[in-house]
Design a protein around this motif. Structure first.
Motif, PDB file in Angstrom:
ATOM      1  N   PRO A   1      -5.248   4.706  -7.052  1.00 40.15           N
ATOM      2  CA  PRO A   1      -5.223   5.891  -6.200  1.00 40.15           C
ATOM      3  C   PRO A   1      -5.512   7.171  -6.985  1.00 40.15           C
ATOM      4  N   ARG A   2      -6.068   8.149  -6.292  1.00 35.48           N
ATOM      5  CA  ARG A   2      -6.286   9.455  -6.903  1.00 35.48           C
ATOM      6  C   ARG A   2      -4.940  10.085  -7.241  1.00 35.48           C
ATOM      7  N   SER A   3      -4.843  10.670  -8.438  1.00 32.32           N
ATOM      8  CA  SER A   3      -3.595  11.278  -8.894  1.00 32.32           C
ATOM      9  C   SER A   3      -3.939  12.342  -9.932  1.00 32.32           C
TER      10      SER A   3
ATOM     11  N   VAL B   1      -4.721   4.898   1.317  1.00 34.05           N
ATOM     12  CA  VAL B   1      -5.070   3.899   0.306  1.00 34.05           C
ATOM     13  C   VAL B   1      -6.563   3.877   0.005  1.00 34.05           C
TER      14      VAL B   1
ATOM     15  N   ASP C   1      -8.312   6.389  -0.627  1.00 38.65           N
ATOM     16  CA  ASP C   1      -8.624   7.511  -1.521  1.00 38.65           C
ATOM     17  C   ASP C   1      -8.323   7.083  -2.953  1.00 38.65           C
ATOM     18  N   TYR C   2      -9.262   6.357  -3.564  1.00 40.16           N
ATOM     19  CA  TYR C   2      -9.045   5.868  -4.924  1.00 40.16           C
ATOM     20  C   TYR C   2     -10.183   6.293  -5.839  1.00 40.16           C
TER      21      TYR C   2
ATOM     22  N   LEU D   1       1.684   6.376  -6.883  1.00 36.79           N
ATOM     23  CA  LEU D   1       0.347   6.653  -7.427  1.00 36.79           C
ATOM     24  C   LEU D   1      -0.020   5.653  -8.520  1.00 36.79           C
TER      25      LEU D   1
ATOM     26  N   ARG E   1      -3.209  14.215  -5.181  1.00 37.37           N
ATOM     27  CA  ARG E   1      -2.736  12.851  -5.008  1.00 37.37           C
ATOM     28  C   ARG E   1      -3.324  12.262  -3.733  1.00 37.37           C
ATOM     29  N   ALA E   2      -3.493  10.944  -3.745  1.00 36.65           N
ATOM     30  CA  ALA E   2      -4.058  10.255  -2.592  1.00 36.65           C
ATOM     31  C   ALA E   2      -3.126  10.363  -1.391  1.00 36.65           C
TER      32      ALA E   2
ATOM     33  N   CYS F   1       0.836  -1.202   0.000  1.00 27.02           N
ATOM     34  CA  CYS F   1       0.000   0.000   0.000  1.00 27.02           C
ATOM     35  C   CYS F   1       0.869   1.251   0.000  1.00 27.02           C
TER      36      CYS F   1
ATOM     37  N   SER G   1       2.214   1.869  -3.470  1.00 24.13           N
ATOM     38  CA  SER G   1       1.138   2.350  -4.325  1.00 24.13           C
ATOM     39  C   SER G   1       0.885   3.842  -4.114  1.00 24.13           C
ATOM     40  N   LEU G   2       0.939   4.293  -2.860  1.00 24.56           N
ATOM     41  CA  LEU G   2       0.736   5.710  -2.570  1.00 24.56           C
ATOM     42  C   LEU G   2       1.890   6.561  -3.080  1.00 24.56           C
TER      43      LEU G   2
END
Length: 430
Positions: free
Chosen positions: A352-354, A390, A392-393, A244, A386-387, A237, A240-241
């Motif tokens: 994730p949000r990006s 985790v 926040d996708y 992104l 950006r997230a 995780c 991934s953050l």
């Protein structure tokens, strides 16, 4: 949310308080507890969606749900629940969000309501406590210690030249986790956090472990495993953050040796922690160390994020959230299938949000994709792009195939498909 937990016999009437940071339209505590003839009193987070739900005629709560802003920090929630208990006592208190685990236990202790104790809630929430108990039971855990002063952190880092990880003792979703590999990085981190030389902090420092991660999810009761499924993370995780990039959990085949090793570790871990007698869901993350085997990252007494519950419904035939709600309310929760359906494997993917915004109306009909959901991203221009955690996708998918290798191929096909439909700027480091 589909309800798949086995039907239960009707129980005698009871009064249940529910603490909810969850979306009320899908977390139907009123329906879940209807078989118990329970009077459900709901205390929930104040959001536009929650207000719309309360004003609608959808729910069957006997009293109007009470909504509170600033949910995590608002002690008016506790005061309102205590006042309602004084008016007419509650028999049980239910809380499904990780941020409410200790709060609910504190209220139970204060009001004399049965359920998970504060000792148990703390062991599943405080990473320092859980890892100390696991180590005392002979389970392998990363070397760690609470950061009680700057000198503690510096001394620990000096004895672990391979790097250290600093994280909140009660964190979740990979929020505020930092990997530090040099003294200059440590000094910068301390300056950023404004740590003084002798004040205690709410951080834990542990050795950096370079290993793949396993996800172990299911139901527990009285310190024993009631149902369990084991999957492997496609990446951590935290990674991934930072990048992104998507990540997911892919269920392993029944004969994969990692499954037996993870289940054996989990069995010993639940014995080592103070147990709640009631049925509750759990989400456990284990390092799959190439030399030592399973090693504890953390365990929480709540359902895992992403599509973990969807995978449990498909693979175990259990809605983990509904089952945990029923268990905490004092209801018996029979489990029809303790292990995953051997005929199918499931997996998930979250994006994730990006800065890479999804095109409107994006749909994915690739083979093996059971469900793909793209969320409308109407963020304000001044909102971070950006997230930060985790959860926040902007898109997620539920995947299936005959075996683990097949689910991996489906996952890779969705990754390639996303790359074709997203703008080229990944937003890494932004």
């Amino acid at each position: 949310m589909v309800e798949l937990t086995p039907a239960l016999p009707r129980q005698s009437g009871r009064r249940v308080a529910v603490l909810s940071k969850k979306p009320l339209a899908t977390y139907r505590y009123d329906r879940w507890l209807s078989h118990a003839d329970a009077e459900v009193v709901l205390f929930a987070e104040d959001t536009p969606a929650a207000r719309a739900f309360v004003k609608s005629a959808q729910h069957s709560y006997p009293t109007v749900p009470r909504l509170f802003a600033e949910w995590k920090r608002n002690r008016a929630v506790d005061e309102a629940l205590c006042a309602e208990h004084d008016r007419r006592p509650f028999d049980r208190i239910v809380a499904l969000s990780e941020c409410d685990v200790v709060r609910a236990a504190e209220l139970r202790a204060h009001l004399g309501v049965p359920g998970q104790s504060l000792e148990s809630a703390t062991a599943f929430r405080d990473k320092s406590v859980m890892k100390s108990l696991a180590r005392r039971a002979g389970l392998r855990v990363p070397d760690h210690r609470p950061v009680e002063s700057v000198s503690d952190l510096m001394d620990f880092a000096d004895s672990h030249p391979g790097g250290v990880v600093v994280k909140p003792v009660d964190g979740s979703g990979a929020v505020d986790i930092t990997v530090l590999h040099s003294r200059s990085e440590i000094e910068t981190w301390m300056h950023t956090r404004a740590l003084t030389s002798d004040d205690p902090t709410d951080y834990l420092v542990e050795e950096w472990v370079e290993a793949p991660m396993l996800s172990v999810d299911g139901l527990m009761r009285s310190g024993k495993v009631a149902a369990v499924m084991v999957g492997s993370y496609t990446t951590t995780c935290l990674r991934s953050l930072v990048d992104l990039e998507p990540h997911g959990i892919l269920l392993l085949d029944p004969d994969d040796p990692r499954v037996a090793a993870a289940r054996a570790y989990l069995t010993r871990l639940l014995r080592a922690l103070p147990a709640a007698a009631e049925t509750m869901s759990f989400h456990c993350e284990l390092f799959d160390h190439p030399r030592y085997g399973p090693m504890l990252c953390e365990i929480a007494c709540r359902t895992g994020g992403g599509n973990v519950n969807s995978m449990a419904r498909a693979s175990l035939g259990i809605d983990l959230e509904q089952a945990s709600c029923l268990g905490q309310a004092g209801c018996a929760v029979p489990v029809a299938r303790a292990l995953p359906d051997p005929r199918r494997r499931y997996g998930d993917l979250v994006l994730p949000r990006s800065p890479r915004q999804l095109p409107d109306g994006l749909e994915c009909d690739l083979p093996g994709v059971v469900r793909f959901t793209a969320r409308h991203d109407d963020r304000a221009l001044d909102r971070p792009q950006r997230a930060a955690k985790v959860s926040d996708y902007v898109a997620d998918a539920l995947l299936t195939a005959d075996d683990h290798a097949g689910v991996r191929r489906v996952y890779d096909s969705v990754i390639a498909w996303l790359d074709e439909h997203l703008p080229p700027n990944s937003g890494k480091g932004s």
